[in-house]
Write a protein that holds these residues in place. Structure first.
Motif, mmCIF file in Angstrom:
data_model
loop_
_atom_site.group_PDB
_atom_site.id
_atom_site.type_symbol
_atom_site.label_atom_id
_atom_site.label_comp_id
_atom_site.label_asym_id
_atom_site.label_seq_id
_atom_site.Cartn_x
_atom_site.Cartn_y
_atom_site.Cartn_z
ATOM 1 N N GLU A 388 10.228 -42.150 64.900
ATOM 2 C CA GLU A 388 11.489 -41.139 64.419
ATOM 3 C C GLU A 388 10.778 -39.718 64.101
ATOM 4 O OE1 GLU A 388 13.976 -43.697 62.296
ATOM 5 O OE2 GLU A 388 15.210 -41.976 61.437
ATOM 6 N N HIS A 389 11.601 -38.691 64.664
ATOM 7 C CA HIS A 389 11.322 -37.370 64.757
ATOM 8 C C HIS A 389 12.287 -36.492 63.826
ATOM 9 C CE1 HIS A 389 7.718 -38.007 67.145
ATOM 10 N NE2 HIS A 389 8.283 -38.619 67.713
ATOM 11 N N PRO A 390 11.935 -35.831 62.707
ATOM 12 C CA PRO A 390 13.150 -35.100 62.046
ATOM 13 C C PRO A 390 12.989 -33.680 62.652
ATOM 14 C CG PRO A 390 10.939 -35.278 60.734
ATOM 15 C CD PRO A 390 10.845 -35.918 62.044
ATOM 16 N N PHE A 391 14.112 -33.296 63.502
ATOM 17 C CA PHE A 391 14.198 -32.149 64.134
ATOM 18 C C PHE A 391 15.082 -31.096 63.362
ATOM 19 C CE2 PHE A 391 12.409 -31.291 68.354
ATOM 20 C CZ PHE A 391 11.572 -32.417 68.497
ATOM 21 N N HIS A 446 12.054 -27.422 66.033
ATOM 22 C CA HIS A 446 11.079 -28.201 66.066
ATOM 23 C C HIS A 446 11.040 -29.680 65.256
ATOM 24 C CE1 HIS A 446 9.731 -27.050 61.997
ATOM 25 N NE2 HIS A 446 10.386 -25.881 62.492
ATOM 26 N N CYS A 447 10.371 -30.569 65.727
ATOM 27 C CA CYS A 447 10.052 -31.431 64.985
ATOM 28 C C CYS A 447 9.129 -30.971 63.278
ATOM 29 C CB CYS A 447 9.026 -32.673 65.303
ATOM 30 S SG CYS A 447 8.607 -34.216 64.416
ATOM 31 N N HIS A 448 9.660 -31.569 62.312
ATOM 32 C CA HIS A 448 9.321 -30.993 61.116
ATOM 33 C C HIS A 448 8.118 -31.835 60.452
ATOM 34 C CE1 HIS A 448 9.358 -28.333 57.511
ATOM 35 N NE2 HIS A 448 10.146 -27.773 58.163
ATOM 36 N N ILE A 449 7.680 -32.911 61.182
ATOM 37 C CA ILE A 449 6.359 -33.546 60.968
ATOM 38 C C ILE A 449 5.287 -32.397 61.195
ATOM 39 C CG2 ILE A 449 4.688 -35.248 61.499
ATOM 40 C CD1 ILE A 449 7.160 -37.085 61.736
ATOM 41 N N GLU A 450 4.755 -31.928 60.169
ATOM 42 C CA GLU A 450 3.732 -30.779 60.527
ATOM 43 C C GLU A 450 2.742 -31.047 61.640
ATOM 44 O OE1 GLU A 450 3.693 -27.843 59.996
ATOM 45 O OE2 GLU A 450 2.391 -27.028 58.442
ATOM 46 N N TRP A 451 2.355 -32.332 61.716
ATOM 47 C CA TRP A 451 1.426 -32.568 62.867
ATOM 48 C C TRP A 451 1.793 -32.600 64.169
ATOM 49 C CZ3 TRP A 451 -2.455 -31.945 59.951
ATOM 50 C CH2 TRP A 451 -2.599 -32.022 58.506
ATOM 51 N N HIS A 452 3.051 -33.036 64.296
ATOM 52 C CA HIS A 452 3.723 -32.894 65.609
ATOM 53 C C HIS A 452 3.958 -31.559 66.014
ATOM 54 C CE1 HIS A 452 5.319 -37.456 64.929
ATOM 55 N NE2 HIS A 452 3.886 -36.948 64.951
ATOM 56 N N MET A 453 4.237 -30.713 65.046
ATOM 57 C CA MET A 453 4.798 -29.373 65.079
ATOM 58 C C MET A 453 3.281 -28.596 65.771
ATOM 59 S SD MET A 453 6.562 -26.391 63.380
ATOM 60 C CE MET A 453 5.810 -26.401 61.715
ATOM 61 N N GLY A 456 2.624 -29.233 69.281
ATOM 62 C CA GLY A 456 3.403 -28.367 70.423
ATOM 63 C C GLY A 456 4.860 -28.855 70.485
ATOM 64 N N LEU A 457 5.301 -29.703 69.513
ATOM 65 C CA LEU A 457 6.753 -30.454 69.616
ATOM 66 C C LEU A 457 7.822 -29.345 69.005
ATOM 67 C CD1 LEU A 457 7.870 -33.116 70.929
ATOM 68 C CD2 LEU A 457 7.957 -33.980 68.593
ATOM 69 N N LEU A 458 7.773 -28.495 69.801
ATOM 70 C CA LEU A 458 8.659 -27.157 69.410
ATOM 71 C C LEU A 458 8.953 -26.356 70.357
ATOM 72 C CD1 LEU A 458 7.034 -24.123 67.064
ATOM 73 C CD2 LEU A 458 5.679 -25.937 68.341
HETATM 74 CU CU LIG Z 1 7.646 -35.747 65.240
#
Ligand SMILES: [Cu+2]
Length: 484
Positions: A388-391, A446-453, A456-458
């Protein structure tokens, strides 16, 4: 305000200072944090509450407490964890696993929340974690939810709820509603009860009970093994005594309130307090975004939106400059480029395509999307990942139209959708959101999971560059200096 390094400014140098001026709206529970590398994971965070003169639901409570929950890492995220995470050594693409949970800077079973004899209390919960989604409950107490992010609600009652990264949830409790049946029979003697923050450990890629991270520093005097259950203590008599009942004998939740109470975006039960002000405009533009994760040519796992992983020095020090035909946020913030060359950004205007009845927002192929001023954009965000990704969208709050968990919401609540600024995209699911692009500028999504940001998930929405210039935006000289 609501800026980010690379999008709206260069980083404030050591010993430098910058004044942020902003209109304090919308009212509600927010937070502030550094938006450069992984500063917020390392603690550069704080709550920010904007009050109305008359708070909706204020007759329901007499005092309030702010509880900010976050992941604790023994090692420094900005340097050590990030360089390991985005390296070929991290062959599985594992996110760094937290070493502990903290609330208000305290470890489990060391935070006492005092009631001082007041029975009706509002809690503002802020999830400032780098990674974890939490389920929140208080033993034996129904929680009356009254605000999601900065949207006040008609109260609705749950026994627990989940809160994803960067989201805020307000609820009030009435200690007179304490329900003995959820706790063991000897609870009548207790002078305190537990407030629980249970990390959703399914999202962690490893068995965290016995996991020692490959980057871990073994001599640090901090917790070694992660416990996904955090306990704060709600002290009923100001004595700071521990609850007298066992932690594991409590049942939270109530069958007569339904089993769906823990759903993060319970858009079917959450209804806006100000229904009349919530007229939702019809969409004028459309954008479909697809989330994927896969390894790049260096065997580093990255996040992609529409096949683009956003490379920016502000989030990922290992990134290599991308397509030379695109603008880049590495040296000059996107906002400054909008102000100086509003017509030279190299991003096509919206076009009609065969798969949409509305003009489709276009990008330059490097993660920069041009959004016309005052466009009403429907975004369908499709998640091919199981997690699940918090955008989060900067500069705007959006309406949540529907999700793969609650597709019926679109018809059910037409014209009165819930507004948030962080939406949790279900694993292997989708969300449909709508925003009114009334705030010219460069805004990250962006995804607010710091690791995903970091991975490059932004992307960046460049809203109304010509309107930005027409409104007289100029780059402050002292901020320009930060870029040199
Ligand atoms: Cu994420």
């Amino acid at each position: 305000m609501d800026g980010a390094v690379g999008a709206t400014q260069c980083p404030i140098p050591s010993s430098g200072e910058m004044t942020y001026k902003f209109r304090a709206q919308p009212a509600g529970t927010a937070w502030y944090h550094g938006h450069y590398l992984d500063q917020y994971t390392d603690g550069l965070i704080g709550p920010l509450v904007i009050r109305r003169q008359v708070e909706p639901n204020q007759e329901q409570y007499d005092t309030e407490r702010i509880l900010m929950v976050s992941d604790w890492y023994n090692d420094v995220a900005r340097t050590k964890l990030l360089s390991w995470f985005l390296s070929a050594k991290n062959t599985e693409g594992f996110e760094p696993i937290p070493d502990a949970i903290i609330v208000k800077g305290k470890f489990s079973q060391s935070l006492f929340v005092q009631t001082f004899g007041v029975t009706r209390i509002r809690f503002r919960i802020i999830n400032a974690a780098a990674f974890s989604m939490y389920t929140v409950s208080i033993d034996g107490l129904p929680l009356h939810i009254i605000e999601l992010d900065q949207t006040p609600l008609v109260p609705y009652t749950v026994f627990s709820f989940s809160i994803n990264v960067a989201q805020r949830v307000s609820f009030y409790v009435n200690l007179k509603e304490f329900d003995q049946t959820h706790v063991p029979s000897d609870v009548s003697s207790t002078k305190s009860i537990y407030i629980r923050f249970k990390a959703n450990s399914e999202m962690y890629p490893v068995d965290i009970d016995s996991y020692i991270a490959p980057y871990a520093t073994p001599c640090l005097p901090y917790p070694i093994f992660f416990n996904p259950l955090y306990l704060a203590i709600l002290s009923l008599d100001s004595s700071n005594s521990m609850p007298t009942y066992p932690v594991n004998q409590v049942t939270t939740g109530s069958s007569n309130l339904g089993s769906e109470d823990s759903e993060d975006v319970n858009i079917l039960r959450a209804r806006p307090f100000y229904q009349a002000n919530n007229k939702v405009p019809d969409a004028t533009h459309y954008l479909k975004l697809v989330i994927t994760f896969h390894q790049d040519s260096l065997n580093i796992t990255r996040g992609y939106i529409n096949n683009v992983t956003y490379g920016a020095a502000a989030n990922n020090p290992s990134h290599k400059p991308g397509n030379p035909k695109c603008i880049t946020s590495d040296k000059v913030p996107l906002l400054y480029q909008m102000a100086t060359t509003p017509n030279g950004l190299g991003i096509p205007s919206p076009i009609m395509t065969s798969d949409s009845r509305l003009p489709v927002i276009q990008s330059d192929g490097c993660g920069h999307y041009l959004v016309p001023y005052q466009a009403v954009v429907d975004i369908r965000l499709q998640n091919t990942d199981e997690g699940e990704h918090p955008f989060h969208l900067h500069g705007h709050h959006f309406w949540i139209i529907s999700t793969s968990d609650n597709p019926q919401a679109e018809q059910l609540y037409r014209g009165a959708y819930i507004k948030r600024d962080v939406v949790s995209v279900p694993g292997s699911g989708w969300v449909k959101i709508r925003f009114l692009a009334n705030n010219p500028g460069a805004w990250l999504f962006h995804c607010h999971i710091e690791w995903h940001m970091d991975a490059g998930l932004l992307l960046a929405f460049l809203v109304g560059p010509n309107e930005l210039v027409a409104q007289g935006y100029t780059i402050a000289a002292n901020q320009k200096r930060f870029c040199q």
